[in-house]
Design an enzyme around this catalytic site. Structure first.
Site, mmCIF file in Angstrom:
data_model
loop_
_atom_site.group_PDB
_atom_site.id
_atom_site.type_symbol
_atom_site.label_atom_id
_atom_site.label_comp_id
_atom_site.label_asym_id
_atom_site.label_seq_id
_atom_site.Cartn_x
_atom_site.Cartn_y
_atom_site.Cartn_z
ATOM 1 N N LYS A 277 0.860 -1.187 0.000
ATOM 2 C CA LYS A 277 0.000 0.000 0.000
ATOM 3 C C LYS A 277 0.890 1.229 0.000
ATOM 4 C CE LYS A 277 -4.496 0.813 0.151
ATOM 5 N NZ LYS A 277 -5.576 -0.009 -0.431
HETATM 6 P P1 NAD Z 1 -13.074 7.433 -2.852
HETATM 7 O O1 NAD Z 1 -12.193 8.536 -2.373
HETATM 8 O O2 NAD Z 1 -13.353 7.295 -4.291
HETATM 9 O O3 NAD Z 1 -14.480 7.492 -2.082
HETATM 10 C C1 NAD Z 1 -14.597 7.636 -0.702
HETATM 11 C C2 NAD Z 1 -16.026 8.053 -0.404
HETATM 12 O O4 NAD Z 1 -16.229 8.117 1.013
HETATM 13 C C3 NAD Z 1 -16.382 9.442 -0.944
HETATM 14 O O5 NAD Z 1 -17.694 9.404 -1.488
HETATM 15 C C4 NAD Z 1 -16.365 10.320 0.304
HETATM 16 O O6 NAD Z 1 -17.186 11.474 0.185
HETATM 17 C C5 NAD Z 1 -16.909 9.341 1.312
HETATM 18 N N1 NAD Z 1 -16.692 9.726 2.708
HETATM 19 C C6 NAD Z 1 -15.598 10.258 3.276
HETATM 20 N N2 NAD Z 1 -15.829 10.491 4.574
HETATM 21 C C7 NAD Z 1 -17.088 10.101 4.823
HETATM 22 C C8 NAD Z 1 -17.924 10.096 5.968
HETATM 23 N N3 NAD Z 1 -17.480 10.555 7.149
HETATM 24 N N4 NAD Z 1 -19.180 9.589 5.874
HETATM 25 C C9 NAD Z 1 -19.634 9.134 4.699
HETATM 26 N N5 NAD Z 1 -18.908 9.113 3.579
HETATM 27 C C10 NAD Z 1 -17.644 9.592 3.633
HETATM 28 O O7 NAD Z 1 -12.413 6.094 -2.258
HETATM 29 P P2 NAD Z 1 -12.664 4.603 -2.766
HETATM 30 O O8 NAD Z 1 -11.602 4.223 -3.736
HETATM 31 O O9 NAD Z 1 -14.120 4.424 -3.094
HETATM 32 O O10 NAD Z 1 -12.322 3.801 -1.430
HETATM 33 C C11 NAD Z 1 -13.267 3.689 -0.354
HETATM 34 C C12 NAD Z 1 -12.809 2.561 0.555
HETATM 35 O O11 NAD Z 1 -12.730 1.352 -0.194
HETATM 36 C C13 NAD Z 1 -11.421 2.761 1.172
HETATM 37 O O12 NAD Z 1 -11.420 2.194 2.459
HETATM 38 C C14 NAD Z 1 -10.528 1.951 0.250
HETATM 39 O O13 NAD Z 1 -9.334 1.527 0.885
HETATM 40 C C15 NAD Z 1 -11.435 0.781 -0.056
HETATM 41 N N6 NAD Z 1 -11.081 0.063 -1.278
HETATM 42 C C16 NAD Z 1 -11.033 0.700 -2.488
HETATM 43 C C17 NAD Z 1 -10.732 -0.028 -3.634
HETATM 44 C C18 NAD Z 1 -10.737 0.619 -5.007
HETATM 45 O O14 NAD Z 1 -10.615 -0.121 -5.998
HETATM 46 N N7 NAD Z 1 -10.893 1.906 -5.131
HETATM 47 C C19 NAD Z 1 -10.443 -1.407 -3.542
HETATM 48 C C20 NAD Z 1 -10.512 -2.029 -2.296
HETATM 49 C C21 NAD Z 1 -10.832 -1.275 -1.170
#
Ligand code: NAD
Length: 427
Positions: free
Chosen positions: A121
């Site tokens: 990561k």
């Molecule tokens: P992103 O930045 O695209 O989206 C994050 C979302 O969370 C946004 O809509 C943001 O507004 C929202 N958010 C932030 N604080 C918040 C709160 N207090 N209450 C409600 N919503 C809130 O990120 P992402 O890529 O979608 O990743 C989200 C999670 O998924 C992370 O934990 C990441 O590690 C995990 N993840 C992502 C992927 C990927 O392919 N992108 C893969 C595996 C895991």
């Protein structure tokens, strides 16, 4: 003699905060699995410690002439089963502990899915929303230059995560290629230059859907869903679950939360969110607080935002029967305990959000075999891998009377430990 002016930068060491808590949670879960597997102390130490951890300083030249210095990290937790793979996040509170915990999660995720990758990561402690596009590009390129010695197609391949996207991946690919002196599209996955499989961007969310439907059993028709986070994971997950027949009744993001008990029009909400910068103020639904969303009486809750959303404090008020973890580490170990006692099923992150890394692996397989599968074929394979991992996890959970999370860790940690035993220790 004049007193020297000490330059103002982010501290070289980060204080104990949410990152340290995330790492403590990850180590606690590793410890539980190690106990059940009766691993010796040497193996425990190997698995608890990242193979490589690089902390770098990233100077950010701002448009107004100021210079900020932020910290960047790349952690390779384990490469015993294959080259490292893992996202890069840009977030103001990210630190080396959080990045280490996330890298460890990637190791277990790949092992549970049975794919030959290790876990890594990366992160930069910066708020991307506070930077203009030029500044963001400078941060990205400088960060890549600093971590260059340890990344690469055969070593460690970055993908998007919180605060990074296709554009970030393109800058990473370009910076790496400029340094190499020739194009290296395979240094990242998920960018516009090397977009990979069709709809790679939605792969994590398609995995969330597969895991949710497997856990629900029976027909998904009319099952109610609340989703925390409407980003790269949450928004497509809403679409895919609605396509499957579920009623997505509530969604939150960092701007607020909205609810419509008869089911949100997910595409319309997404268009609103893209236009206005968030779900707040969406006219065709009622407002609620982000906190209330987590406690709604729904069939399925999908946390898809940040770590530590479900804690010992709010877990007693969770009314969803099933939690499917789209985010990484959204549930603390204390909350796990409360939810297990209350009979809430939790599909853990290392199983529920493995879709992205699985599709990366399927892309690599196609490249190696110089062949191309259709989107339908990729989807069928993704579904097969997630369903098999789910069934294996459920079987271990039933056999030992443990939670899905504990079972998933027993399988994953056991596989990595086995690989360590097979390879031996050098020298
Ligand atoms: P992103 O930045 O695209 O989206 C994050 C979302 O969370 C946004 O809509 C943001 O507004 C929202 N958010 C932030 N604080 C918040 C709160 N207090 N209450 C409600 N919503 C809130 O990120 P992402 O890529 O979608 O990743 C989200 C999670 O998924 C992370 O934990 C990441 O590690 C995990 N993840 C992502 C992927 C990927 O392919 N992108 C893969 C595996 C895991």
């Amino acid at each position: 003699m004049t007193t020297p002016t000490v330059p103002s930068t982010t501290p070289a060491t980060t204080p104990a905060g949410p990152g340290r808590q995330a790492l403590d949670s990850a180590l606690f879960r590793l410890g539980q699995a190690a106990d059940r597997l009766e691993l010796d102390d040497n193996l425990r130490a190997m698995l608890a410690t990242p193979r490589r951890s690089l902390t770098v300083s990233v100077p950010v030249r701002r448009e107004d002439g100021r210079m900020d210095v932020v910290q960047g990290f790349r952690v390779q937790h384990n490469t015993t089963r294959g080259p490292a793979k893992g996202g890069i996040r840009f977030h103001p509170h990210t630190d080396v502990h959080e990045v280490t915990a996330l890298a460890m999660g990637m190791t277990w995720k790949c092992a549970l899915a049975g794919i030959p990758y290790g876990g890594a990561k990366g992160g930069v402690s910066v708020d991307p929303a506070s930077l203009c596009a030029l500044e963001l590009e400078r941060v990205t390129r400088r960060y890549v230059n600093e971590v260059l010695p340890i990344i690469g197609p055969e070593r460690d391949v970055p993908t998007p995560d919180v605060g990074t996207d296709e554009r970030t991946m393109a800058w990473i690919m370009d910076t790496y290629s400029v340094n190499a002196g020739y194009p290296v599209p395979g240094v990242t996955i998920g960018g516009p230059v090397n977009p990979g499989a069709p709809d790679r961007a939605g792969a994590t969310s398609r995995g969330v859907r597969v895991a949710a439907l497997r856990a629900l059993g029976g027909s998904p028709e009319g099952r109610t869903v609340a989703i925390q986070g409407f980003g790269k994971v949450g928004a497509p997950a809403a679409r895919y679950l609605a396509d499957a027949g579920c009623l997505v009744v509530a969604v939150s993001d960092r701007t607020g939360a909205v609810i419509d008990r008869s089911g949100l029009d997910v595409d319309d909400l997404r268009a609103w969110s893209e236009e206005t910068g968030g779900v707040r103020g969406y006219l065709r639904a009622d407002a609620l607080s982000q906190k209330e969303l987590l406690e709604l009486d729904v069939d399925v809750l999908v946390p898809a935002a940040m770590a530590g959303a479900i804690t010992e404090e709010n877990a007693p008020r969770i009314r969803a029967g099933l939690i499917v973890e789209g985010a990484s580490s959204p549930t603390t170990p204390g909350a796990d305990h409360v939810l297990a006692d209350a009979g809430v099923t939790v599909v853990p992150d290392i199983l529920a959000n493995a879709g992205g890394v699985i599709v990366s692996y399927l892309e690599w397989l196609q490249d190696m075999q110089a062949r191309s599968w259709s989107a339908r074929e990729v989807d069928a394979r993704l579904r097969g891998i997630v369903e098999d991992a789910f069934d294996a996890t459920a079987a271990v959970a039933a056999e030992h009377g443990i939670t899905l999370r504990q079972a998933a860790h027993v399988i994953a940690v056991g596989r990595v430990a086995e690989a360590h035993r097979a390879r031996g220790t050098h020298p």
